[in-house]
Design an enzyme around this catalytic site. Structure first.
Site, mmCIF file in Angstrom:
data_model
loop_
_atom_site.group_PDB
_atom_site.id
_atom_site.type_symbol
_atom_site.label_atom_id
_atom_site.label_comp_id
_atom_site.label_asym_id
_atom_site.label_seq_id
_atom_site.Cartn_x
_atom_site.Cartn_y
_atom_site.Cartn_z
ATOM 1 N N ASP A 228 89.332 -62.275 18.842
ATOM 2 C CA ASP A 228 89.971 -61.924 17.603
ATOM 3 C C ASP A 228 90.778 -60.398 17.700
ATOM 4 O OD1 ASP A 228 87.897 -59.978 17.102
ATOM 5 O OD2 ASP A 228 86.991 -61.567 16.009
ATOM 6 N N ASP B 87 91.539 -56.973 15.429
ATOM 7 C CA ASP B 87 91.258 -55.868 14.320
ATOM 8 C C ASP B 87 92.219 -55.052 14.155
ATOM 9 O OD1 ASP B 87 88.571 -57.419 13.736
ATOM 10 O OD2 ASP B 87 88.231 -56.537 15.383
ATOM 11 N N ASP C 166 80.931 -48.089 17.021
ATOM 12 C CA ASP C 166 79.501 -48.285 17.941
ATOM 13 C C ASP C 166 79.701 -47.500 19.396
ATOM 14 O OD1 ASP C 166 81.267 -50.378 18.714
ATOM 15 O OD2 ASP C 166 79.616 -52.002 18.073
HETATM 16 P P1 ATP Z 1 84.236 -59.191 19.362
HETATM 17 O O1 ATP Z 1 85.120 -59.410 18.283
HETATM 18 O O2 ATP Z 1 84.780 -59.757 20.883
HETATM 19 O O3 ATP Z 1 82.974 -59.769 19.131
HETATM 20 P P2 ATP Z 1 84.545 -56.580 18.773
HETATM 21 O O4 ATP Z 1 84.202 -55.238 19.390
HETATM 22 O O5 ATP Z 1 85.831 -56.535 18.096
HETATM 23 O O6 ATP Z 1 84.189 -57.808 19.570
HETATM 24 P P3 ATP Z 1 83.833 -57.059 15.968
HETATM 25 O O7 ATP Z 1 82.557 -57.430 15.314
HETATM 26 O O8 ATP Z 1 85.108 -57.801 15.706
HETATM 27 O O9 ATP Z 1 83.475 -56.566 17.343
HETATM 28 O O10 ATP Z 1 84.033 -55.218 15.311
HETATM 29 C C1 ATP Z 1 85.421 -54.538 15.596
HETATM 30 C C2 ATP Z 1 85.330 -53.295 15.816
HETATM 31 O O11 ATP Z 1 84.432 -52.655 14.808
HETATM 32 C C3 ATP Z 1 84.094 -52.889 16.857
HETATM 33 O O12 ATP Z 1 84.906 -52.905 18.130
HETATM 34 C C4 ATP Z 1 83.749 -51.698 16.535
HETATM 35 O O13 ATP Z 1 84.794 -50.417 16.773
HETATM 36 C C5 ATP Z 1 83.629 -51.658 15.037
HETATM 37 N N1 ATP Z 1 82.257 -52.140 14.616
HETATM 38 C C6 ATP Z 1 81.608 -53.291 14.563
HETATM 39 N N2 ATP Z 1 80.407 -53.304 14.383
HETATM 40 C C7 ATP Z 1 79.904 -52.141 14.263
HETATM 41 C C8 ATP Z 1 78.747 -51.484 13.961
HETATM 42 N N3 ATP Z 1 77.615 -52.264 13.760
HETATM 43 N N4 ATP Z 1 78.767 -50.273 14.045
HETATM 44 C C9 ATP Z 1 79.894 -49.389 14.365
HETATM 45 N N5 ATP Z 1 80.832 -49.915 14.643
HETATM 46 C C10 ATP Z 1 81.052 -51.150 14.615
HETATM 47 MG MG MG Z 2 86.552 -58.193 17.245
#
Ligand code: ATP
Ligand code: MG
Length: 442
Positions: free
Chosen positions: A62, A64, A143
């Site tokens: 996805d 963001d 994170d």
């Molecule tokens: P994917 O969507 O492939 O699972 P993602 O890294 O995009 O991986 P998301 O849950 O969509 O994960 O979160 C988007 C972004 O928000 C992350 O890349 C990170 O920068 C931030 N983020 C998400 N969860 C946390 C957290 N628990 N603590 C700090 N930052 C976070």
């Molecule tokens: Mg994501």
């Protein structure tokens, strides 16, 4: 072994000719959101998994977006927009089934929000904060270094405040900042994210993070069970579920999430055998994800908790409970205990029960029962579950074979199969105690 790299104050900027991200690989809807924000005078960047995966040459799950527009500005710009979240206010811009998540740059943890509020739990966990900040502050709030890269739609450059590009090249998963323990305390779910990203992307967990996770696995029990439901599904539906299981166990996280299953696997006599079934189920899940077949959360929970429900039922049978009641009670008790750690919404736990229940019913395949079972709404899941059990010696392979043939053959032969005197392998399944007691087991 790589060392933590001191963070630069200015971001490293990778101009459009210095990185491989092409707009053709970004979803049209994400581009629409980015451009509209930019055209309204706001800063807008793709961030997080989208940028990370594109840099790795993978297809993002996805997209963001991070911006200096406030959620209310975002809502004004997009009719198809909903504000969500209490802990963090976010905007969801929806295009059919695709949701683009738009978050306002956040100030550092510990800053006060515009109304002067931060809320922390006793363990130092962030409960609520809505304080807006600069893009650099926003990067530091994320994170992992590889998740804090920004693709700026103003000039198509990648901005790197935390040396994430370097870590990505070296294949290292590292928490941002030099106090990993504090970052895990702020949000213990980061441990599950670490397991998922390292397993899915084949990254090494940085030594200091590895160490901190070993020490702090127990913090997981302070996370709200409802939040953990989603995280657990993401782990086991990541396409690398078998590795995730190994890693969760290595850190003691599996025990924190699934204490009943972990206790079964720790049994010196039967532990390995019980765990083998879960591994078989997770291999199957990984293969289905790879082949882009559907996967159901209920099947996963049924598999994780199967050893526990069997153990509970056997204890009750050994205490001479009525067999039907013993199974019903075992299912209820195991699910009730589980939801204290990781919640399972009712719509899924009902299906978990049905899958388990079919394990009792599929061996009784004589007469009209077999044809009736074929129309059971969960027949396919129950049958798949049975065949996985058969692969590890937990069910009769002939029974699985019988059901395979029964589904494929014509009606006349089905009638004959269901009538075959003693021919159905039901008689060859494990002997079950027949003795019934009049009392109701409760
Ligand atoms: P994917 O969507 O492939 O699972 P993602 O890294 O995009 O991986 P998301 O849950 O969509 O994960 O979160 C988007 C972004 O928000 C992350 O890349 C990170 O920068 C931030 N983020 C998400 N969860 C946390 C957290 N628990 N603590 C700090 N930052 C976070
Ligand atoms: Mg994501």
């Amino acid at each position: 072994m790589s060392q933590p790299v001191p963070a630069p104050i200015e971001p490293r900027v990778y101009t459009r000719d210095q990185h491989p991200i092409s707009r053709a690989a970004i979803s049209e809807n994400a581009l629409k959101v980015l451009y509209r924000l930019r055209d309204a005078g706001f800063r807008s960047c793709l961030v997080g998994g989208g940028v990370r995966d594109l840099l790795l040459g993978r297809e993002p799950k996805d997209f963001d977006v991070a911006t200096d527009a406030h959620p209310d500005d975002v809502r004004r710009l997009f009719r198809n927009c909903r504000l969500i979240g209490r802990r963090f206010r976010l905007a969801h811009v929806t295009f059919g089934r695709e949701i683009i998540e738009v978050a306002t740059f956040r100030a550092p943890f510990g800053a006060e929000d515009e109304e002067g509020n931060i809320e922390l739990s006793e363990e130092g966990r962030i409960l609520r904060d809505n304080c807006y900040g600069t893009i650099e502050q926003d990067a530091w709030r994320r994170d992992f270094t590889i998740n804090a890269l920004y693709y700026d739609i103003a000039n198509y450059a990648v901005l790197d405040f935390t040396n994430g590009v370097l870590d990505l090249h070296e294949g290292v998963l590292r928490l941002i900042g030099d106090e990993p323990e504090q970052r895990l305390r702020e949000d213990p779910v980061r441990m599950l994210r670490a397991v998922r990203f390292s397993a899915k992307l084949g990254l090494r967990i940085a030594p200091e993070l590895d160490h901190a996770m070993h020490r702090h696995a127990g913090l997981m029990t302070s996370v709200a069970p409802a939040r953990l439901f989603d995280e657990v599904i993401k782990l086991f539906h990541s396409g690398a579920a078998v590795t995730c299981l190994d890693e969760l166990e290595r850190f003691g996280l599996f025990e924190a999430l699934f204490p009943q299953a972990a206790a079964c696997f720790a049994d010196p006599e039967l532990g390995l055998e019980r765990r083998a079934f879960l591994v078989e189920a997770l291999k199957n899940t990984d293969a289905r994800i790879r082949d882009e077949l559907g996967v159901h959360p209920a099947f996963l929970y049924a598999a994780v908790l199967w050893a526990a429900v069997q153990r509970e039922a056997q204890a009750r049978l050994a205490a001479d409970e009525d067999p039907v009641a013993a199974w019903q009670q075992a299912m209820s008790v195991v699910l009730e205990r589980q939801v204290q750690r990781v919640s399972i919404p009712k719509r899924y736990s009902l299906v978990v029960r049905e899958i388990w229940d079919l394990q009792q019913r599929l061996p009784r395949n004589q007469g009209g029962r077999a044809l009736k079972l074929l129309t059971h709404p969960r027949f396919r899941a129950g049958y798949d579950f049975l065949c996985l059990r058969a692969r590890v010696g937990d069910a009769d392979p002939d029974l699985c074979q019988w059901w395979t043939e029964f589904q494929q053959t014509d009606e006349a032969r089905q009638q004959a199969m269901a009538r075959a005197p003693g021919g159905a392998p039901a008689a060859r399944t494990r002997p079950r105690r027949r003795r019934r007691k009049a009392q109701s087991a409760s």
